[in-house]
Design an enzyme around this catalytic site. Structure first.
Site, PDB file in Angstrom:
ATOM      1  N   PRO A 369      -5.849 -10.527  -7.162  1.00  0.00           N
ATOM      2  CG  PRO A 369      -8.042 -10.113  -7.863  1.00  0.00           C
ATOM      3  CD  PRO A 369      -7.199 -11.124  -7.134  1.00  0.00           C
ATOM      4  CB  CYS A 443      12.426  20.495  -5.608  1.00  0.00           C
ATOM      5  SG  CYS A 443      14.016  21.238  -5.995  1.00  0.00           S
TER       6      CYS A 443
END
Length: 526
Positions: A369, A443
């Site tokens: 996991p 950006c």
């Protein structure tokens, strides 16, 4: 960002007004930015003009939002005017971000931080910052160790989910072992205190130094025929594991599906005879079989693959353990369901018992996991540093955070959904709600925190507590594949610090905020 003798339109969903630089022309991104300027003429070279546009953020060059309405873009340079339609820009775009009109109606809640603690975290560490909860990590480790099994269980933390040393040490103390995906992760785990024989390596990039690691006790799973050949040449007669692609895969998205014919992970199951040939050639002892079909996998598919994996174990008489990977679905949003490990594990336990009756071999179970242990164990605390609007019938109110894909990449990459909770600057929950599109600080038009589910290129509004500039926004479910899988240093944003909330309620730094000098440390000027 004044770029003389160049012309561009900034690739960003974050700006309602385009940043355009052309010779002596500069355009501000937002009105709030403009309002902070007391003497703009000092910022321009001689003859420069300040220019604004009516260009909405979802009509920008290269990365644009899909919209049926034509919006004019007007830029002025030394008295000249040029107009372009949004359709023309869209034809030049690399990709188009669509708009999803639907939005979530339920407001999410904080998991382990109180509103006042959120405020405290910003005051002590600034934003953005990752905050892990030690008790949640321990609770999840205990749940994983309770996975049903017939003849023994090893829980290996898939450390790629979040490889911070303090997290590794926490799981070491909880009795977990390690699943590593690179030779470098192996070394990182050892530095955190794990011994080599507690680490299993399954990797796409077989390290050149694997022999040194194996000699120290590392367990290796060959994930391709060439890896098996390399291992056999170097260590004839030695123990090894084999990772197979069982022919089936299942993941939360196509990008997290690592099984089936479209996946390069593991040895294709039909190449079993070739595997047996190489094992015999180098007199190798196959002690482990490994399969993993994807993250966020369907429990029914996972159980079916478990049976197929046991069939592979029958082909190698020396196998003592079967590793079934991880990928258990974890709900981050309030309406999402999580996999019940006891529910999916019980049929697997029975399958192991039936295998033992049939073959006389009692196999140990291994699971790996990552998301299950980490997903809801961490929150990213950020600041709403700007708010912009696109004032059309198709427009939105955008919240711009001081974090983004540089901290939480999953929404941009997968269209993953993360709970977003607003906390006022006074450390309180907002009393009113409003629909927003939340974006990051990069950006890049893809730096989107509220995509449509599983659709990273479709923006979606989210019902949140009413937000003002300076308020805090907590991104929940940020423990797995966030700090460990960010678009690090894009736009030269430094890595955010990581903090651990202890059982006593203290906040301790487990990774410092990066500096620009540290970003540049390995650059060599020529």
């Amino acid at each position: 960002s004044f770029a003389r003798n160049s012309s561009f339109i900034r690739r960003s969903t974050c700006a309602p007004v385009s940043l355009h630089a052309h010779a002596n022309t500069l355009t501000f991104c937002t009105l709030s930015t403009l309002s902070t300027m007391t003497s703009t003429t000092m910022l321009f070279s001689r003859g420069a003009q300040m220019t604004t546009t009516t260009f909405a953020s979802h009509h920008q060059n290269k990365n644009t939002f899909k919209s049926g309405k034509s919006s004019s873009i007007v830029t002025r340079r030394r008295g000249s005017t040029s107009s372009f339609t949004s359709q023309k820009l869209a034809r030049k775009s690399r990709r188009t971000l669509k708009v999803n009109a639907s939005s979530s109606s339920s407001v999410e809640k904080l998991r382990f931080l109180s509103p006042q603690e959120v405020k405290q975290v910003r005051e002590e560490f600034g934003t953005p910052v990752y905050v892990y909860d030690l008790q949640t990590l321990k609770n999840q480790a205990e749940s994983a160790k309770a996975f049903p099994n017939a003849y023994g269980l090893t829980v290996r933390y898939a450390m790629k989910a979040s490889p911070n040393g303090s997290i590794l040490k926490t799981f070491l103390n909880e009795g977990l072992h390690i699943d590593a995906s690179s030779g470098y992760e192996v070394e990182r785990a050892v530095k955190a205190g794990f011994t080599y024989d507690q680490i299993s390596l399954s990797t796409q990039d077989f390290p050149d130094f694997f022999d040194r690691l194996v000699e120290k006790g590392l367990k290796v799973n060959a994930c391709s025929l060439s890896q098996l050949e390399k291992f056999g040449e170097k260590f004839p007669g030695k123990e090894i594991g084999l990772r197979f692609n069982p022919g089936l895969g299942s993941g939360g998205t196509g990008k997290t599906n690592v099984g089936g014919p479209s996946s390069s992970f593991g040895i294709w199951y039909e190449l079993l005879p070739k595997c047996q040939e190489l094992v015999a050639k180098y007199n190798l002892k196959v002690e482990r079989i490994h399969t993993h079909i994807g993250s966020g996998s369907d429990p029914a598919v996972w159980q079916k693959v478990s049976g197929m994996s046991l069939d592979l174990c029958e082909k190698f008489p020396d196998v003592v353990s079967l590793n079934l990977g991880g990928g258990y679905k974890v709900g981050r949003m309030s309406g999402e369901k999580s996999t019940d490990l006891s529910l999916i594990g019980e049929p697997v336990k029975v399958a192991f018992q039936e295998f033992a009756k049939r073959t006389g071999r009692e196999l140990k179970l291994e699971i790996e996991p990552g998301t299950f242990l980490l997903a809801n164990s961490c929150s990213v605390v950020s600041t709403a540093q700007d708010i912009v609007e696109t004032g059309t019938s198709e427009g939105h109110t955008f919240i711009k955070l001081d974090c983004g894909m540089t901290e939480v990449l999953r929404p941009s990459l997968y269209g993953a959904q993360h709970p977003l909770i607003n906390v006022t600057s006074q450390g309180e929950l907002a009393s009113k709600t409003k629909k927003y599109v939340v974006v990051g600080h990069c950006c890049e038009s893809g730096d989107l925190m509220t995509p449509a589910p599983d659709e990273p290129e479709t923006i979606s509004e989210r019902e949140l507590g009413e937000i003002n500039i300076g308020d805090l926004v907590v991104i929940e479910g940020s423990g797995a594949y966030c700090a460990g899988m960010s678009s690090k240093n894009y736009n030269t944003f430094p890595e955010a610090p990581e903090v651990m909330k202890t059982n006593e309620g203290e906040f301790k730094v487990i990774r410092k905020r990066q500096t620009v000098d540290q970003i540049l440390a390995n650059e060599v000027m020529i």
